[in-house]
Design a protein around this motif. Structure first.
Motif: not given
Length: 267
Positions: A39, A41, A51-52, A59, A184
């Motif tokens: 993950l 950010t 979030q990637c 997740i 977000t």
């Protein structure tokens, strides 16, 4: 490290981090990349981006649920907790058992106490609320399988610039374009084709609500002003969202639907 957002490239330098790998734009602490395991950010000029994660990644905190009868499972990265009406919650220590190109299986416990949750990417519409979710799930418990939906619905909206192409079935002028971006932090931003606007959005148990919309007040040609008024009326009347077979976003509302497509040139 080079990071590209919406066509803009920035070179970030490594900085000390308590965990993971962290990079920052020299002289600008509001632009950084922080990777922890699979993950990541990204904060871009103070804006926190979604979030990637690799395709198919579960997740945490992750929630999945199904109906008839109702059940819900929460995964916090350490435990799976199953909740059913009339029964005490059941928690087991859990971990990723399998990773596939489009999903993962999370599981824990042994024998009759075992819980397995298979998660696959793909839009899944809750059969009770009608809320779209980003992943399909299968819960396996005591030899039985139950189907449901999982993941954060907001991830279906965030991370894209949605270019409005139709209002109530009628085409919208594309030059200048009308577009919406879901951020977000529960805020929206965009353009009416005449003025820039901003506002707030929220996901309830049964739909999507957009409010607190304000805009700049530029003078525009009469046709653009009329289109702007119609768009604002549609936007404030939104009550839910869905996707058509082409992947276009449909914002459903009492004033009519807005149809929007992800603008690849703005990613």
């Amino acid at each position: 490290m080079e990071v590209v957002v919406r066509g803009e490239s920035r070179i970030l330098a490594p900085v000390i981090a308590a965990s993971g790998a962290r990079y920052q734009l020299p002289g600008d602490p509001d632009t950084q990349f922080w990777g922890k395991g699979p993950l990541a950010t990204v904060i871009w000029s103070g804006e926190a981006l979604p979030q990637c994660a690799p395709a198919g990644t579960v997740i945490p905190p992750f929630r999945a649920s199904g109906n008839e009868p109702f059940w819900a499972v929460d995964y916090d990265g350490w435990q799976l907790t199953l909740r059913e009406p009339g029964k005490p919650p059941r928690a087991v220590d859990a971990q990723v058992l399998e990773t596939r190109p489009d999903g993962q299986t999370i599981g824990g416990g042994d024998g009759q106490k075992a819980l397995r949750l298979r998660v696959d990417d793909g839009i899944c519409v809750d059969s009770m609320s009608g809320m779209p979710r980003p992943q399909r799930v299968t819960l396996q418990e005591e030899g039985e399988s139950r189907q449901g939906c999982g993941g954060d619905p907001s991830r279906l909206l965030q991370g894209a610039v949605w270019k409005v192409v139709e209002m109530s079935g009628k085409q919208v002028a594309t030059d200048p374009s009308t577009w919406i971006s879901f951020l977000t932090d529960g805020k929206i931003a965009g353009s009416t084709g005449c003025n820039r606007f901003f506002g707030a959005y929220g996901l309830t148990g049964e739909g999507l609500v957009i409010d607190k919309v304000a805009s700049t007040r530029m003078a525009c040609p009469p046709a653009q002003l009329e289109s702007e008024q119609q768009f604002t009326q549609h936007l404030l009347a939104v009550r839910g969202f869905d996707f058509d077979d082409s992947g276009a976003l449909i914002l459903n509302g009492v004033a009519g639907d807005l149809r929007a497509v992800a603008d690849a040139s703005a990613q």
